[in-house]
Design a protein around this motif. Structure first.
Motif, short mmCIF file in Angstrom:
data_model
loop_
_atom_site.label_atom_id
_atom_site.label_comp_id
_atom_site.label_asym_id
_atom_site.label_seq_id
_atom_site.Cartn_x
_atom_site.Cartn_y
_atom_site.Cartn_z
N GLU A 58 0.87 -1.18 0.00
CA GLU A 58 0.00 0.00 0.00
C GLU A 58 0.91 1.24 0.00
O GLU A 58 1.86 1.34 0.79
N THR A 59 0.57 2.16 -0.90
CA THR A 59 1.43 3.35 -1.07
C THR A 59 0.58 4.61 -1.20
O THR A 59 -0.49 4.60 -1.83
N ARG A 60 1.06 5.67 -0.60
CA ARG A 60 0.45 6.99 -0.75
C ARG A 60 1.55 8.01 -1.07
O ARG A 60 2.70 7.87 -0.64
N PHE A 61 1.13 9.02 -1.83
CA PHE A 61 2.05 10.13 -2.14
C PHE A 61 1.46 11.42 -1.59
O PHE A 61 0.28 11.72 -1.80
N VAL A 62 2.29 12.15 -0.91
CA VAL A 62 1.89 13.44 -0.35
C VAL A 62 2.61 14.54 -1.13
O VAL A 62 3.84 14.53 -1.24
N ASP A 63 1.82 15.46 -1.70
CA ASP A 63 2.43 16.61 -2.37
C ASP A 63 2.92 17.57 -1.29
O ASP A 63 2.13 18.23 -0.60
N LEU A 64 4.23 17.63 -1.16
CA LEU A 64 4.84 18.40 -0.08
C LEU A 64 5.50 19.67 -0.63
O LEU A 64 6.35 19.59 -1.52
N THR A 65 5.07 20.81 -0.10
CA THR A 65 5.68 22.09 -0.48
C THR A 65 6.46 22.63 0.70
O THR A 65 5.93 22.77 1.80
N ILE A 66 7.73 22.92 0.46
CA ILE A 66 8.58 23.52 1.49
C ILE A 66 8.80 24.98 1.09
O ILE A 66 9.45 25.27 0.09
N ASP A 67 8.21 25.86 1.86
CA ASP A 67 8.25 27.30 1.56
C ASP A 67 9.11 28.00 2.61
O ASP A 67 8.68 28.24 3.74
N LEU A 68 10.31 28.37 2.22
CA LEU A 68 11.24 29.05 3.13
C LEU A 68 11.37 30.54 2.81
O LEU A 68 12.32 31.18 3.24
N SER A 69 10.39 31.05 2.08
CA SER A 69 10.48 32.46 1.69
C SER A 69 10.53 33.39 2.89
O SER A 69 11.14 34.46 2.84
N SER A 70 9.89 32.99 4.00
CA SER A 70 9.92 33.84 5.20
C SER A 70 11.28 33.83 5.88
O SER A 70 11.55 34.66 6.74
N HIS A 71 12.17 32.90 5.49
CA HIS A 71 13.50 32.82 6.07
C HIS A 71 14.52 33.64 5.28
O HIS A 71 15.67 33.77 5.71
N GLU A 72 14.11 34.13 4.12
CA GLU A 72 15.06 34.83 3.25
C GLU A 72 15.56 36.10 3.92
O GLU A 72 14.77 36.91 4.41
N PRO A 73 16.89 36.30 3.96
CA PRO A 73 17.43 37.52 4.57
C PRO A 73 16.94 38.75 3.83
O PRO A 73 16.78 38.74 2.60
N ALA A 74 16.70 39.80 4.57
CA ALA A 74 16.24 41.05 3.96
C ALA A 74 17.37 41.66 3.14
O ALA A 74 18.53 41.68 3.56
#
Length: 212
Positions: free
Chosen positions: A102-118
């Motif tokens: 049995e297999t499942r796939f999770v669409d995973l989004t990693i959003d690090l835009s809030s970590h971007e240095p100013a």
């Protein structure tokens, strides 16, 4: 879309033997854990991040055994991008149980835009020279105005200094004139002593002027 934040829950054997339930899509902005909760018989679980996700995340354990009625957690470590690109990254997290039955796939989004240095403007990162320049610019006209008024009044520092330098010569000249007059006025005949002093005073005055 589910925001896992710190934990992604996966239910094993909840709806029967070898059943698998997981969110279809998740967005995270930090490291998180996959919480494997087994509601039935013991089972083997395999996790896998595709190539896209593997660039920004690592699994602490890809293969593990979950006992009946037990739960296991797998840490997904998300790290800062080496290339400085903080754009969201989307890939697939594969979850398989019972050795792939049995297999499942999770669409995973990693959003690090809030970590971007100013991004800081270099001109704003250092003390501005604009105010100093303005002060210097503002100071220029003041100095000029002072010089002009001094020249108009005839009492500039240079003129006063020159006057002081010439004062001894003027005094010696006056003394010479006075002695010369005194040498001839009293008796109508020249007084050699006073005349000599007058000549000496005149010579000193001339010498002083030459030296200055």
């Amino acid at each position: 879309m589910t925001d896992a934040t710190d934990r992604l829950v996966v239910d094993l054997n909840q709806d029967g033997a070898r059943s698998l339930a997981a969110p279809t899509s998740v967005t995270v902005d930090r490291s998180f854990t996959v919480d494997l909760q087994n509601h039935g018989m013991a089972t083997h679980v395999h996790l896998h991040l595709d190539d896209t996700l593997s660039k920004v995340a690592r699994l602490s354990n890809a293969n593990l055994h979950v006992s009946s009625g037990d739960s296991r957690c797998v840490q997904v470590n998300v790290f800062e991008p080496e290339d400085g690109d903080y754009e969201p990254v989307t890939g697939r997290l594969k979850i398989a149980i019972a050795y792939g039955q049995e297999t499942r796939f999770v669409d995973l989004t990693i959003d690090l835009s809030s970590h971007e240095p100013a991004n800081v403007d270099p001109d704003l990162a250092t003390p501005s020279s604009g105010s100093g320049g303005a002060e210097r610019t503002a100071g220029g006209p003041k100095g000029t105005a002072t010089d002009v008024s001094g020249a108009a009044g005839g009492s500039s520092p240079l003129a006063r200094s020159r006057t002081v330098e010439l004062l001894p010569a003027v005094l010696l000249g006056l003394v010479a004139v006075g002695l010369a007059a005194a040498a001839v006025v009293p008796a109508g005949t020249p007084n050699l002593s006073l005349g000599g002093l007058a000549v000496a005073a005149a010579v000193l005055a001339a010498a002083y002027l030459l030296l200055t």
